[in-house]
Design a protein around this motif. Sequence first.
Motif, mmCIF file in Angstrom:
data_model
loop_
_atom_site.group_PDB
_atom_site.id
_atom_site.type_symbol
_atom_site.label_atom_id
_atom_site.label_comp_id
_atom_site.label_asym_id
_atom_site.label_seq_id
_atom_site.Cartn_x
_atom_site.Cartn_y
_atom_site.Cartn_z
ATOM 1 N N ALA A 197 0.828 -1.208 0.000
ATOM 2 C CA ALA A 197 0.000 0.000 0.000
ATOM 3 C C ALA A 197 0.858 1.252 0.000
ATOM 4 C CB ALA A 197 -0.935 0.003 1.212
ATOM 5 N N ASP A 198 1.985 1.209 0.655
ATOM 6 C CA ASP A 198 2.887 2.363 0.677
ATOM 7 C C ASP A 198 3.554 2.558 -0.679
ATOM 8 O OD1 ASP A 198 4.071 4.416 2.499
ATOM 9 O OD2 ASP A 198 5.938 3.459 1.817
ATOM 10 N N LYS A 251 3.820 5.166 5.153
ATOM 11 C CA LYS A 251 2.869 6.243 5.454
ATOM 12 C C LYS A 251 1.525 5.657 5.883
ATOM 13 C CE LYS A 251 3.968 8.079 1.201
ATOM 14 N NZ LYS A 251 4.988 7.126 0.975
ATOM 15 N N ASP A 252 0.717 6.508 6.517
ATOM 16 C CA ASP A 252 -0.645 6.105 6.863
ATOM 17 C C ASP A 252 -1.475 5.960 5.596
ATOM 18 O OD1 ASP A 252 -0.002 6.119 9.530
ATOM 19 O OD2 ASP A 252 -0.850 8.086 9.923
ATOM 20 N N LEU A 253 -2.656 5.397 5.734
ATOM 21 C CA LEU A 253 -3.525 5.139 4.588
ATOM 22 C C LEU A 253 -4.443 6.305 4.241
ATOM 23 C CD1 LEU A 253 -4.559 1.508 5.601
ATOM 24 C CD2 LEU A 253 -2.885 2.165 3.852
ATOM 25 N N GLY A 254 -4.413 7.362 5.038
ATOM 26 C CA GLY A 254 -5.340 8.464 4.807
ATOM 27 C C GLY A 254 -6.760 8.006 5.108
ATOM 28 N N SER A 255 -7.654 8.151 4.141
ATOM 29 C CA SER A 255 -9.051 7.758 4.357
ATOM 30 C C SER A 255 -9.412 6.441 3.669
ATOM 31 C CB SER A 255 -9.981 8.868 3.868
ATOM 32 O OG SER A 255 -9.811 9.042 2.467
ATOM 33 N N ILE A 256 -8.411 5.695 3.220
ATOM 34 C CA ILE A 256 -8.676 4.389 2.608
ATOM 35 C C ILE A 256 -9.320 3.491 3.662
ATOM 36 C CG2 ILE A 256 -7.585 2.306 1.688
ATOM 37 C CD1 ILE A 256 -5.489 4.121 0.384
ATOM 38 N N LEU A 283 -5.555 0.650 13.996
ATOM 39 C CA LEU A 283 -6.749 1.403 13.578
ATOM 40 C C LEU A 283 -6.397 2.828 13.161
ATOM 41 C CD1 LEU A 283 -9.313 0.311 16.298
ATOM 42 C CD2 LEU A 283 -9.500 -0.122 13.841
ATOM 43 N N LYS A 284 -5.339 3.367 13.735
ATOM 44 C CA LYS A 284 -4.937 4.749 13.460
ATOM 45 C C LYS A 284 -4.302 4.921 12.085
ATOM 46 C CE LYS A 284 -4.094 5.277 18.376
ATOM 47 N NZ LYS A 284 -3.057 5.326 19.408
ATOM 48 N N LEU A 285 -4.081 3.824 11.368
ATOM 49 C CA LEU A 285 -3.500 3.926 10.033
ATOM 50 C C LEU A 285 -4.433 4.618 9.053
ATOM 51 C CD1 LEU A 285 -1.884 0.385 9.652
ATOM 52 C CD2 LEU A 285 -0.694 2.572 9.949
ATOM 53 N N SER A 286 -5.726 4.610 9.342
ATOM 54 C CA SER A 286 -6.710 5.215 8.452
ATOM 55 C C SER A 286 -7.730 6.010 9.271
ATOM 56 C CB SER A 286 -7.449 4.124 7.665
ATOM 57 O OG SER A 286 -8.525 4.676 6.931
ATOM 58 N N THR A 287 -8.207 7.080 8.662
ATOM 59 C CA THR A 287 -9.285 7.846 9.296
ATOM 60 C C THR A 287 -10.632 7.172 9.063
ATOM 61 O OG1 THR A 287 -9.531 9.222 7.330
ATOM 62 C CG2 THR A 287 -8.035 10.024 9.064
ATOM 63 N N ASN A 288 -10.630 6.077 8.299
ATOM 64 C CA ASN A 288 -11.849 5.349 7.953
ATOM 65 C C ASN A 288 -11.654 3.878 8.326
ATOM 66 O OD1 ASN A 288 -14.257 4.525 6.839
ATOM 67 N ND2 ASN A 288 -13.614 4.802 4.711
ATOM 68 N N SER A 289 -11.515 3.609 9.628
ATOM 69 C CA SER A 289 -11.206 2.249 10.057
ATOM 70 C C SER A 289 -12.283 1.698 10.977
ATOM 71 C CB SER A 289 -9.842 2.216 10.755
ATOM 72 O OG SER A 289 -9.854 3.034 11.899
#
Length: 175
Positions: free
Chosen positions: A17-18, A119-124, A149-155
């Motif tokens: 993903a990165d 990097k984090d996933l953003g909103s994925i 869970l913090k890897l995405s804002t949509n988790s």
Amino acid sequence: YVLVGHSLGGLYVREFADMFPDSVAGMVLIEGTHPDSWQRQNLSEGIGADASQLNMAPILARVGFFRAGLFPVPPADPALPEQQRNQEQAYFNSVKYFENLRAVNNSFPAALQQVRETKDLGSIPLAIVVGTASENFQGVVRELQNDLLKLSTNSVFISVDGATHSGLVDDERYA
């Protein structure tokens, strides 16, 4: 792609993903490994086997040490049909299996560091799936699952009642 990684596979899908963020539509980590798991538990980074024993294992496998049952190897999945179960057990007794374990162990610290730098996933969309009968459902390892869970804002966190670590992928009751 929707990437799905179980256990150590969670590290690999995070790395993918990165590297290819525009190709990832979502991610599911089924008891996904957190790269800081070993540090947070004060363990050495590796697959949990003694390095000197891993260095000897391919040699011992060549002479049939494991096939003879002189040292335990993982059992084949009993839910597999007989032919596939026999093939899996043959692999677990093979030189190739132990060469692979040794290679994974030797590269493990570097692999963990690579994932720490992703990097984090953003909103994925991201789903973290953990079995309630798994060691990952308690203590420090559970905290690490929550960190993922913090890897995405949509988790979302999903617990599967009664499932074990391996049962989440090989027990049809939890499919």
